[in-house]
Design a protein around this motif. Structure first.
Motif, PDB file in Angstrom:
ATOM      1  N   LEU A 149      27.204  15.853  19.121  1.00  0.00           N
ATOM      2  CA  LEU A 149      26.193  16.325  20.060  1.00  0.00           C
ATOM      3  C   LEU A 149      24.949  16.700  19.271  1.00  0.00           C
ATOM      4  N   VAL A 150      23.856  16.001  19.532  1.00  0.00           N
ATOM      5  CA  VAL A 150      22.589  16.219  18.815  1.00  0.00           C
ATOM      6  C   VAL A 150      21.671  17.021  19.735  1.00  0.00           C
ATOM      7  N   ILE A 151      21.574  18.310  19.495  1.00  0.00           N
ATOM      8  CA  ILE A 151      20.771  19.182  20.352  1.00  0.00           C
ATOM      9  C   ILE A 151      19.341  19.211  19.823  1.00  0.00           C
ATOM     10  N   THR A 152      18.407  18.774  20.653  1.00  0.00           N
ATOM     11  CA  THR A 152      16.994  18.803  20.263  1.00  0.00           C
ATOM     12  C   THR A 152      16.449  20.206  20.459  1.00  0.00           C
ATOM     13  N   VAL A 153      15.894  20.774  19.397  1.00  0.00           N
ATOM     14  CA  VAL A 153      15.497  22.181  19.411  1.00  0.00           C
ATOM     15  C   VAL A 153      13.987  22.377  19.288  1.00  0.00           C
ATOM     16  N   ASP A 154      13.223  21.280  19.277  1.00  0.00           N
ATOM     17  CA  ASP A 154      11.767  21.408  19.133  1.00  0.00           C
ATOM     18  C   ASP A 154      11.032  21.066  20.422  1.00  0.00           C
ATOM     19  N   PHE A 155      11.714  21.240  21.565  1.00  0.00           N
ATOM     20  CA  PHE A 155      11.127  20.853  22.843  1.00  0.00           C
ATOM     21  C   PHE A 155      11.354  21.963  23.870  1.00  0.00           C
ATOM     22  N   PRO A 156      10.802  23.177  23.626  1.00  0.00           N
ATOM     23  CA  PRO A 156      10.908  24.203  24.668  1.00  0.00           C
ATOM     24  C   PRO A 156      10.117  23.804  25.911  1.00  0.00           C
ATOM     25  N   PHE A 157       9.080  23.018  25.687  1.00  0.00           N
ATOM     26  CA  PHE A 157       8.314  22.368  26.752  1.00  0.00           C
ATOM     27  C   PHE A 157       7.542  21.230  26.085  1.00  0.00           C
ATOM     28  N   GLY A 158       6.980  20.339  26.913  1.00  0.00           N
ATOM     29  CA  GLY A 158       6.337  19.154  26.370  1.00  0.00           C
ATOM     30  C   GLY A 158       5.059  19.449  25.620  1.00  0.00           C
ATOM     31  N   GLY A 159       4.835  18.696  24.532  1.00  0.00           N
ATOM     32  CA  GLY A 159       3.586  18.790  23.802  1.00  0.00           C
ATOM     33  C   GLY A 159       2.451  18.144  24.580  1.00  0.00           C
ATOM     34  N   ARG A 160       1.235  18.331  24.071  1.00  0.00           N
ATOM     35  CA  ARG A 160       0.056  17.783  24.741  1.00  0.00           C
ATOM     36  C   ARG A 160      -0.105  16.314  24.348  1.00  0.00           C
ATOM     37  N   ARG A 161       0.362  15.423  25.202  1.00  0.00           N
ATOM     38  CA  ARG A 161       0.361  13.993  24.902  1.00  0.00           C
ATOM     39  C   ARG A 161      -0.783  13.339  25.676  1.00  0.00           C
ATOM     40  N   GLU A 162      -1.932  13.323  25.047  1.00  0.00           N
ATOM     41  CA  GLU A 162      -3.151  12.938  25.752  1.00  0.00           C
ATOM     42  C   GLU A 162      -3.188  11.447  26.066  1.00  0.00           C
ATOM     43  N   ARG A 163      -2.585  10.641  25.228  1.00  0.00           N
ATOM     44  CA  ARG A 163      -2.590   9.206  25.513  1.00  0.00           C
ATOM     45  C   ARG A 163      -1.818   8.916  26.807  1.00  0.00           C
ATOM     46  N   THR A 164      -0.702   9.598  26.981  1.00  0.00           N
ATOM     47  CA  THR A 164       0.075   9.423  28.206  1.00  0.00           C
ATOM     48  C   THR A 164      -0.664   9.993  29.408  1.00  0.00           C
ATOM     49  N   GLU A 165      -1.334  11.125  29.216  1.00  0.00           N
ATOM     50  CA  GLU A 165      -2.108  11.711  30.308  1.00  0.00           C
ATOM     51  C   GLU A 165      -3.218  10.764  30.764  1.00  0.00           C
ATOM     52  N   ARG A 166      -3.887  10.112  29.819  1.00  0.00           N
ATOM     53  CA  ARG A 166      -4.979   9.203  30.178  1.00  0.00           C
ATOM     54  C   ARG A 166      -4.480   7.974  30.921  1.00  0.00           C
ATOM     55  N   SER A 167      -3.304   7.485  30.542  1.00  0.00           N
ATOM     56  CA  SER A 167      -2.805   6.251  31.152  1.00  0.00           C
ATOM     57  C   SER A 167      -2.214   6.484  32.535  1.00  0.00           C
ATOM     58  N   GLY A 168      -1.809   7.728  32.827  1.00  0.00           N
ATOM     59  CA  GLY A 168      -1.160   8.006  34.099  1.00  0.00           C
ATOM     60  C   GLY A 168       0.186   7.306  34.235  1.00  0.00           C
ATOM     61  N   PHE A 169       0.873   7.105  33.120  1.00  0.00           N
ATOM     62  CA  PHE A 169       2.141   6.372  33.107  1.00  0.00           C
ATOM     63  C   PHE A 169       3.166   7.016  34.037  1.00  0.00           C
ATOM     64  N   THR A 170       3.814   6.186  34.826  1.00  0.00           N
ATOM     65  CA  THR A 170       4.919   6.618  35.682  1.00  0.00           C
ATOM     66  C   THR A 170       6.106   5.694  35.462  1.00  0.00           C
ATOM     67  N   LEU A 171       7.285   6.196  35.722  1.00  0.00           N
ATOM     68  CA  LEU A 171       8.499   5.433  35.474  1.00  0.00           C
ATOM     69  C   LEU A 171       8.802   4.468  36.606  1.00  0.00           C
ATOM     70  N   SER A 172       9.270   3.290  36.223  1.00  0.00           N
ATOM     71  CA  SER A 172       9.781   2.328  37.196  1.00  0.00           C
ATOM     72  C   SER A 172      11.298   2.438  37.331  1.00  0.00           C
ATOM     73  N   HIS A 173      11.939   2.991  36.288  1.00  0.00           N
ATOM     74  CA  HIS A 173      13.399   3.098  36.253  1.00  0.00           C
ATOM     75  C   HIS A 173      13.776   4.570  36.090  1.00  0.00           C
ATOM     76  N   PRO A 174      14.355   5.183  37.091  1.00  0.00           N
ATOM     77  CA  PRO A 174      14.695   6.606  36.988  1.00  0.00           C
ATOM     78  C   PRO A 174      15.780   6.841  35.952  1.00  0.00           C
ATOM     79  N   PRO A 175      15.674   7.904  35.183  1.00  0.00           N
ATOM     80  CA  PRO A 175      16.721   8.213  34.215  1.00  0.00           C
ATOM     81  C   PRO A 175      17.991   8.703  34.895  1.00  0.00           C
ATOM     82  N   PHE A 176      19.072   8.615  34.174  1.00  0.00           N
ATOM     83  CA  PHE A 176      20.375   9.042  34.679  1.00  0.00           C
ATOM     84  C   PHE A 176      20.336  10.479  35.175  1.00  0.00           C
ATOM     85  N   VAL A 177      19.585  11.336  34.480  1.00  0.00           N
ATOM     86  CA  VAL A 177      19.542  12.748  34.835  1.00  0.00           C
ATOM     87  C   VAL A 177      18.954  12.959  36.229  1.00  0.00           C
TER      88      VAL A 177
END
Length: 345
Positions: A149-177
């Motif tokens: 089990l690999v627990i990610t510990v550097d993501f209490p919340f999302g970082g400021r990802r400006e490239r993604t914010e500019r593109s307005g990217f949305t998912l076409s395939h929903p994740p399992f979660v």
């Protein structure tokens, strides 16, 4: 050469999906430095050693592995290619690579496990505010025969990802979660993460899962020592691919002090900017037990599906083998600080 996959992937994916996968946080200083940092280290070959027979194997979590490469956890792989996570799993299995499946997989973890067959696989866990959701993911991983089990510990919340914010990217395939928690936007998914995650929670998830725990996202030697005290099996020296806090240390630069701090008391992996087999050789020489590779595998997947991801992994292993020979160190186990030096500035 497989490094040409990145340019091709940019064309195939379009600006939205490519920007999501390729982008980093803020001004992307760390994103760029992750790659550049490995070039700041130079290899120091020995000669007349006898390198006819070479051995790329390493020991990780107490088991011998054929080489040090793991596929880093990467979200939303069906956005890259219809083969998605199952294609990556088959590519990893075919090359003896451990696949680390993301919590944000777009394929059921049990289906990915079936595609991998008997091959080794680990599961990456995000800890959500809804702990029941995280425990459901752990249950799916356990059912799918994931080894760690690999627990990610550097993501209490999302970082400021400006490239993604500019593109307005949305998912076409929903994740399992999403099937467990209901439909979510990218921003809503980031808000699911639990910023109150603490060291006490690490032990609780380890006990609940019954799996060895590896903490991903450690850069500070003090945290590495704390991980030893917490009894985890390993840590990944990682800045989340430059996607969380911009201007932090690269994996290559953070690795040495962390290795020194833990002094062999747990396994140390590293990710961030590993693009060539000789980068992996440098990581092992600096004290890492293994390396995780993310974007290069994703670009291979985007261009040629399972076959492309496999080509990338095969090339990395082949480059490491050649590096061992030309470096005069035929066994990966024997790489140490005598084989690497910082370049003069």
């Amino acid at each position: 050469m497989t490094h040409d996959f990145e340019a091709r992937a940019a064309e195939l994916l379009g600006p939205g999906a490519h920007g999501y996968f390729a982008g980093g946080a803020g001004d992307e200083v760390t994103l760029r430095d992750n790659v550049a940092a490995w070039d700041r280290f130079a290899l120091l070959p020995r000669v007349l050693v006898g390198v006819e027979h070479r051995d790329t194997s390493v020991t990780l979590l107490g088991r011998e592995r054929p080489h040090p490469f793991l596929v880093a956890p990467m979200a939303y792989q069906l956005e890259a290619h219809p083969d998605g996570e199952t294609g990556t799993a088959r590519a990893a299995a075919a090359t003896g690579s451990i696949m680390v499946l993301s919590s944000q997989t777009t394929t059921d973890p049990r289906q990915v496990a079936a595609a991998a067959g008997p091959a080794d696989r680990w599961f990456q866990l995000y800890v959500y505010r809804d702990r029941g959701l995280s425990h459901d993911l752990v249950a799916a991983a356990r059912e799918g025969g994931y080894e760690a089990l690999v627990i990610t510990v550097d993501f209490p919340f999302g970082g400021r990802r400006e490239r993604t914010e500019r593109s307005g990217f949305t998912l076409s395939h929903p994740p399992f979660v999403d099937g467990l928690a209901g439909p979510r936007s990218l921003a809503e998914r980031h808000a699911m993460h639990d910023p109150s995650l603490s060291w006490d929670d690490v032990a609780a998830f380890g006990e609940a899962s019954g799996l060895p725990v590896v903490l991903k996202g450690v850069l500070n030697p003090a945290d590495a020592v704390r991980a030893v005290d917490a009894g985890v099996a390993g840590i990944v020296v990682s800045n989340h691919g430059g996607r969380q806090l911009d201007t932090v240390l690269s994996g290559a630069d953070a690795l040495g002090p962390v290795v020194e701090a833990v002094d062999g008391r747990l396994d140390v992996l590293v990710d961030g900017g590993v693009r060539r087999g000789w980068d992996a050789a440098k990581a092992l020489a600096l004290g890492a037990d293994a390396v995780m590779v993310g974007r290069p595998v994703l670009w291979g997947l985007a261009c040629e599906g399972e076959a492309g991801a496999r080509r990338v992994l095969e090339q990395l292993v082949d480059e490491l083998d050649g590096t061992l020979g030309l470096l005069g160190c035929p066994r990966a186990h024997d790489l140490d600080a005598s084989h690497v030096a910082r370049r003069p500035t």
